[in-house]
Design an enzyme around this catalytic site. Structure first.
Site, short mmCIF file in Angstrom:
data_model
loop_
_atom_site.label_atom_id
_atom_site.label_comp_id
_atom_site.label_asym_id
_atom_site.label_seq_id
_atom_site.Cartn_x
_atom_site.Cartn_y
_atom_site.Cartn_z
N MET A 1 0.87 -1.08 0.12
CA MET A 1 0.03 -0.07 -0.09
C MET A 1 0.85 1.34 -0.05
O MET A 1 0.30 2.43 0.32
CB MET A 1 -1.00 0.00 1.00
CG MET A 1 -1.83 -1.12 0.91
SD MET A 1 -3.37 -0.84 1.81
CE MET A 1 -2.87 -0.68 3.68
N HIS B 1 9.06 -3.54 3.46
CA HIS B 1 8.72 -3.70 2.21
C HIS B 1 10.02 -4.08 1.19
O HIS B 1 9.97 -4.87 0.33
CB HIS B 1 8.15 -2.52 1.53
CG HIS B 1 7.07 -2.01 2.16
ND1 HIS B 1 6.84 -0.73 2.82
CD2 HIS B 1 5.68 -2.51 2.09
CE1 HIS B 1 5.53 -0.71 3.43
NE2 HIS B 1 4.81 -1.66 3.03
N LYS C 1 5.52 -11.84 7.37
CA LYS C 1 4.79 -12.34 8.65
C LYS C 1 4.08 -11.36 9.53
O LYS C 1 3.43 -11.85 10.47
CB LYS C 1 5.98 -13.25 9.09
CG LYS C 1 6.37 -14.48 8.26
CD LYS C 1 7.59 -15.07 9.32
CE LYS C 1 7.83 -16.44 8.71
NZ LYS C 1 9.01 -17.01 9.71
P1 AMP Z 1 1.32 -2.65 3.44
O1 AMP Z 1 2.06 -1.92 2.56
O2 AMP Z 1 1.23 -2.53 4.91
O3 AMP Z 1 0.11 -3.38 2.99
O4 AMP Z 1 2.52 -4.06 3.44
C1 AMP Z 1 2.62 -4.69 2.14
C2 AMP Z 1 3.66 -6.04 2.61
O5 AMP Z 1 4.65 -5.58 3.22
C3 AMP Z 1 2.59 -6.99 3.32
O6 AMP Z 1 3.00 -8.17 2.79
C4 AMP Z 1 3.40 -6.66 4.54
O7 AMP Z 1 2.95 -8.10 5.58
C5 AMP Z 1 4.73 -6.65 4.42
N1 AMP Z 1 5.20 -5.80 5.52
C6 AMP Z 1 4.81 -4.79 6.26
N2 AMP Z 1 5.55 -4.35 7.41
C7 AMP Z 1 6.66 -5.09 7.65
C8 AMP Z 1 7.83 -5.61 8.16
N3 AMP Z 1 7.98 -4.76 9.08
N4 AMP Z 1 8.64 -6.45 7.89
C9 AMP Z 1 8.24 -7.25 6.70
N5 AMP Z 1 7.21 -7.30 5.99
C10 AMP Z 1 6.60 -6.28 6.28
#
Ligand code: AMP
Length: 273
Positions: free
Chosen positions: A27, A34, A145
């Protein structure tokens, strides 16, 4: 790096593609978490597609859809530096039409934990992930995760709908002091950020108890709640990897999950043991 905004354009470009595609849906407001997903996708595939789409259907009324952190230009630079091949940056009108067909998360898994306080959240997540996977048609797709329940439901969707993509779980990236990286961390004031450290402290305490052979879920949860208070706690749960509640920790098959509110910000975190 190609920046593409419509599903049609994306389909057209990928139609001729014979390379192994790795896909990282996000997002935006990209951070090191990310980036670790993108790096893994780069290592394991010949072509990497990243999407940035703040999906309106997974936000409930009153949530932070309108003020969700946005840093499009910085995100483009990050993707360029990570050698992303295609950045897919659609608008909501490119993804959704009228009279939408949508997926429904199963009650048991979708409505415990986050689903209880955010009903329909996971329906929105599953539907958009399905749409994006169909547009990109990757061999592998990468999910953190950190969003354990989301990851679990996506794995279930892929299995039950006989999809051929491989879902790759990626470890949580944290700040040096333990705070899990999240796009929403920018909402935290300095004192709130200090409060937020209670989350990783409580998880560390759980892991220390387990290393001392204290396996009783009730005892562990009680200690965690004590550390987290007076934060507003949405849940502290100890589950097996199939997302069933367990009375005793099973090492190698357990996830301990926390979601709390710090100020107005929901923060979640977990450890896999
Ligand atoms: P988001 O932009 O928050 O929808 O996250 C996109 C992807 O990045 C999703 O698969 C999340 O689980 C992953 N993600 C978000 N924060 C972290 C983090 N601190 N460590 C690893 N992966 C993450």
């Amino acid at each position: 790096m190609k920046i593409i905004s419509t599903p049609l354009e994306l389909k057209k470009i990928l139609k001729e593609n014979t390379k192994k595609i790795g896909f990282v849906p996000t997002m935006g407001a990209l951070h090191e978490g990310h980036i670790s997903l993108i790096k893994k996708a780069k290592e394991e595939n010949e072509l990497v597609v990243v999407s940035i789409f703040v999906n309106p259907t997974q936000f409930l009324k009153g949530e932070d859809l309108d003020k969700y952190p946005k840093k499009d230009e910085a995100d483009k630079v990050i993707c360029e530096l990570c050698d992303v091949d295609i950045l897919f940056f659609p608008n909501a009108s490119d993804i959704y039409g009228q009279d939408e067909v949508s997926l429904v998360a199963p009650n048991v898994r979708g409505f415990v934990l986050e689903g209880t306080s955010r009903p329909s959240h996971f329906n929105g997540v599953l539907t958009v992930v399905m749409k994006l996977l169909n547009m990109v048609n990757p061999s592998k797709a990468y999910f953190g995760k950190k969003d354990a329940q989301q990851l679990n439901l996506i794995e279930l969707m892929v299995k039950q709908l006989f999809m051929s993509v491989e879902i790759v779980p990626v470890d949580t990236v944290r700040e040096k002091d333990g705070l899990a990286l999240s796009s929403r961390n920018v909402y935290l004031s300095e004192p709130q950020r200090v409060e937020a450290l209670k989350i990783s402290t409580s998880l560390k305490e759980a892991s220390d108890m387990i290393s001392k052979n204290i396996m009783d879920s009730k005892k562990i949860k009680k200690r965690m709640v004590k550390i987290l208070e007076p934060l507003e706690i949405f849940y502290v749960e100890i589950l097996n990897r199939d997302f069933n509640l367990i009375d005793d920790v099973e090492v190698g098959n357990t996830i301990i999950l926390v979601e709390v509110k710090v100020g107005n910000t929901r923060l979640l975190d977990n450890i896999w043991l």
